[in-house]
Design an enzyme around this catalytic site. Sequence first.
Site, PDB file in Angstrom:
ATOM      1  N   HIS A 125      47.591  33.861  38.556  1.00 18.91           N
ATOM      2  CA  HIS A 125      48.851  33.787  37.806  1.00 18.91           C
ATOM      3  C   HIS A 125      48.507  33.867  36.314  1.00 18.91           C
ATOM      4  O   HIS A 125      47.424  33.435  35.905  1.00 18.91           O
ATOM      5  CB  HIS A 125      49.498  32.433  38.131  1.00 18.91           C
ATOM      6  CG  HIS A 125      50.867  32.226  37.580  1.00 18.91           C
ATOM      7  ND1 HIS A 125      51.095  31.843  36.278  1.00 18.91           N
ATOM      8  CD2 HIS A 125      52.087  32.339  38.153  1.00 18.91           C
ATOM      9  CE1 HIS A 125      52.406  31.718  36.085  1.00 18.91           C
ATOM     10  NE2 HIS A 125      53.022  32.014  37.195  1.00 18.91           N
ATOM     11  N   ASP A 136      43.625  25.948  40.337  1.00 18.03           N
ATOM     12  CA  ASP A 136      45.062  26.041  40.091  1.00 18.03           C
ATOM     13  C   ASP A 136      45.735  25.784  41.437  1.00 18.03           C
ATOM     14  O   ASP A 136      45.772  26.669  42.294  1.00 18.03           O
ATOM     15  CB  ASP A 136      45.383  27.439  39.534  1.00 18.03           C
ATOM     16  CG  ASP A 136      46.883  27.719  39.510  1.00 18.03           C
ATOM     17  OD1 ASP A 136      47.658  26.898  40.024  1.00 18.03           O
ATOM     18  OD2 ASP A 136      47.263  28.779  38.979  1.00 18.03           O
ATOM     19  N   GLN A 166      50.130  26.535  44.142  1.00 23.28           N
ATOM     20  CA  GLN A 166      50.562  26.981  45.477  1.00 23.28           C
ATOM     21  C   GLN A 166      49.704  26.356  46.570  1.00 23.28           C
ATOM     22  O   GLN A 166      49.775  26.766  47.724  1.00 23.28           O
ATOM     23  CB  GLN A 166      50.493  28.514  45.569  1.00 23.28           C
ATOM     24  CG  GLN A 166      51.300  29.256  44.523  1.00 23.28           C
ATOM     25  CD  GLN A 166      52.808  29.086  44.680  1.00 23.28           C
ATOM     26  OE1 GLN A 166      53.293  28.681  45.742  1.00 23.28           O
ATOM     27  NE2 GLN A 166      53.549  29.374  43.633  1.00 23.28           N
ATOM     28  N   LYS A 172      57.099  22.530  42.522  1.00 20.45           N
ATOM     29  CA  LYS A 172      56.802  23.408  43.660  1.00 20.45           C
ATOM     30  C   LYS A 172      56.540  22.613  44.935  1.00 20.45           C
ATOM     31  O   LYS A 172      56.298  23.182  45.986  1.00 20.45           O
ATOM     32  CB  LYS A 172      55.603  24.295  43.336  1.00 20.45           C
ATOM     33  CG  LYS A 172      55.914  25.301  42.214  1.00 20.45           C
ATOM     34  CD  LYS A 172      54.826  26.317  42.084  1.00 20.45           C
ATOM     35  CE  LYS A 172      54.832  27.018  40.750  1.00 20.45           C
ATOM     36  NZ  LYS A 172      55.831  28.084  40.661  1.00 20.45           N
ATOM     37  N   CYS A 229      54.478  37.068  37.512  1.00 25.95           N
ATOM     38  CA  CYS A 229      53.538  36.555  36.508  1.00 25.95           C
ATOM     39  C   CYS A 229      52.103  36.837  36.928  1.00 25.95           C
ATOM     40  O   CYS A 229      51.206  35.996  36.749  1.00 25.95           O
ATOM     41  CB  CYS A 229      53.727  35.058  36.258  1.00 25.95           C
ATOM     42  SG  CYS A 229      55.354  34.642  35.676  1.00 25.95           S
TER      43      CYS A 229
HETATM   44  N1  7TS Z   1      49.781  29.052  39.016  1.00 24.16           N
HETATM   45  C1  7TS Z   1      50.360  29.543  40.114  1.00 24.16           C
HETATM   46  C2  7TS Z   1      49.512  29.985  41.266  1.00 24.16           C
HETATM   47  C3  7TS Z   1      51.752  29.612  40.183  1.00 24.16           C
HETATM   48  O1  7TS Z   1      52.331  30.070  41.292  1.00 24.16           O
HETATM   49  C4  7TS Z   1      52.534  29.191  39.078  1.00 24.16           C
HETATM   50  C5  7TS Z   1      54.023  29.363  39.065  1.00 24.16           C
HETATM   51  C6  7TS Z   1      51.865  28.653  37.977  1.00 24.16           C
HETATM   52  C7  7TS Z   1      50.493  28.621  37.970  1.00 24.16           C
HETATM   53  C8  7TS Z   1      52.597  28.096  36.809  1.00 24.16           C
HETATM   54  O2  7TS Z   1      53.273  26.933  37.189  1.00 24.16           O
HETATM   55  P1  7TS Z   1      54.231  26.178  36.166  1.00 24.16           P
HETATM   56  O3  7TS Z   1      54.897  25.150  36.992  1.00 24.16           O
HETATM   57  O4  7TS Z   1      53.375  25.621  35.097  1.00 24.16           O
HETATM   58  O5  7TS Z   1      55.182  27.224  35.647  1.00 24.16           O
HETATM   59  N2  7TS Z   1      54.491  30.414  39.854  1.00 24.16           N
HETATM   60  C9  7TS Z   1      55.745  30.948  39.831  1.00 24.16           C
HETATM   61  C10 7TS Z   1      56.155  31.934  40.716  1.00 24.16           C
HETATM   62  O6  7TS Z   1      55.477  32.426  41.594  1.00 24.16           O
HETATM   63  N3  7TS Z   1      57.434  32.245  40.456  1.00 24.16           N
HETATM   64  O7  7TS Z   1      57.849  31.489  39.439  1.00 24.16           O
HETATM   65  C11 7TS Z   1      56.816  30.669  39.043  1.00 24.16           C
END
Ligand code: 7TS
Length: 416
Positions: A133, A210, A213, A236, A374
């Site tokens: 990401h 990370d 997910q 999430k 992203c």
């Molecule tokens: N890393 C991964 C693997 C992610 O899926 C996401 C967000 C992030 C980092 C960033 O997370 P945040 O909570 O700091 O924003 N992924 C997604 C997505 O797949 N669609 O919207 C956000």
Amino acid sequence: MTAVLQQTNTGLDVDRIRRDFPILTQPVRGGRPLVYLDNAATTQKPRQVIDRIVRYYTEENANVHRGVHYLSETATDSYEKSRTTVKRFINARDEKEIVFTRGTTEGINLVAQTWGRRNVGAGDEIVITAIEHHSNIVPWQMLCEEKGSRLLIAPVNDSGEVILDEFEKLLSPRTKIVSFGHASNALGTINPIGKMIGLAHAAGAITLIDGAQGVPHLHVDVRDLDCDFYTFSAHKVYGPTGTGVLYGKESILDAMPPWQGGGDMILSVSFEKTTYNALPYKFEAGTPNIEGVIGLAAALDYVSAIGIDTIAAHEQDLLHYATKRLLEIDGLRIIGTAAEKASVISFVLEGVHPHDIGTILDEQGIAVRTGHHCAQPLMLRFNVPATGRASFAMYNTRDEADELVAGLHKVIEVFR
Ligand code: 7TS
């Protein structure tokens, strides 16, 4: 569909679970039932999380770590108990190793800006993978730009799996930190993170996972993994937005300089010298997201009560069922066919732009994400501008996978 395919039998009472999520019964787009398949972007929240946040504001609200009064003590107690809940959920050794952040993105930036700035220099290398990401790419690019270090990218095969031999070849005494996702948000690939952590350590590097997910779908035991950092977002995993966790091994966190200054990260301040607070407060400057942290703990309690393995089994059933049904659609191609996948399906439909897929599905009440997720370098790797993505959570059903398939047939009617 055949009766056999409709049978889930994964031990999860989905009807009961769905009753916990008020938003799922709310009609959308002029009265259509909602089919929410955008869980990799954010999950919906159960009543138990919403009610806990309401109770916090109704009965407990005060600033934490500050007052001696009743409410401040109550809020502090709830906030710190939440830290213990997180510690147990990921099996960290100590509460000191749990730093609350705004989310995964902030967790990675914190490590890049503190550990990274102190330990990475000119000529040093940082290794990531081709399926990260943007949040696990850009903070390292920023660091490399500042320090004159190099970012190396481990390639993936055509299924979207990291090629371990190539990954290993990138590791050397110059490697300072290796950072990769537990599971890919764009493809669903579950990385063999235990093996990758071992290889990175053998090269003398430290590791950051990370887990954005990972935590929602997989059992996470940071001690068993032996990762140095693990970061994830509350939103999430059925918790509120604006909150997340950075786990770090105590000895590493201890040796890191603080990041932001102010508020809770301070022990004493004078114009001559400021002394920083102990872990984990050293990294929690300013009034934290108290409601968010308390909501996160409620979410993790909710997941624990059901059992992450039970949730995972249900999601795997949905993944396999939906994959099979989607592949029956003429001209549909799944991007990301790793042997080990979380419940994420990215796809392209011949002759239809992904954005149009999203719009026409939305008219039918079906929420998917379309775009680059992203992960622009990943789109380039698979030579697609964007994909449609259906991502499943514990409250989704096989019927909803069928709705998606029916919805895609309507998309095809419009465009072919
Ligand atoms: N890393 C991964 C693997 C992610 O899926 C996401 C967000 C992030 C980092 C960033 O997370 P945040 O909570 O700091 O924003 N992924 C997604 C997505 O797949 N669609 O919207 C956000």
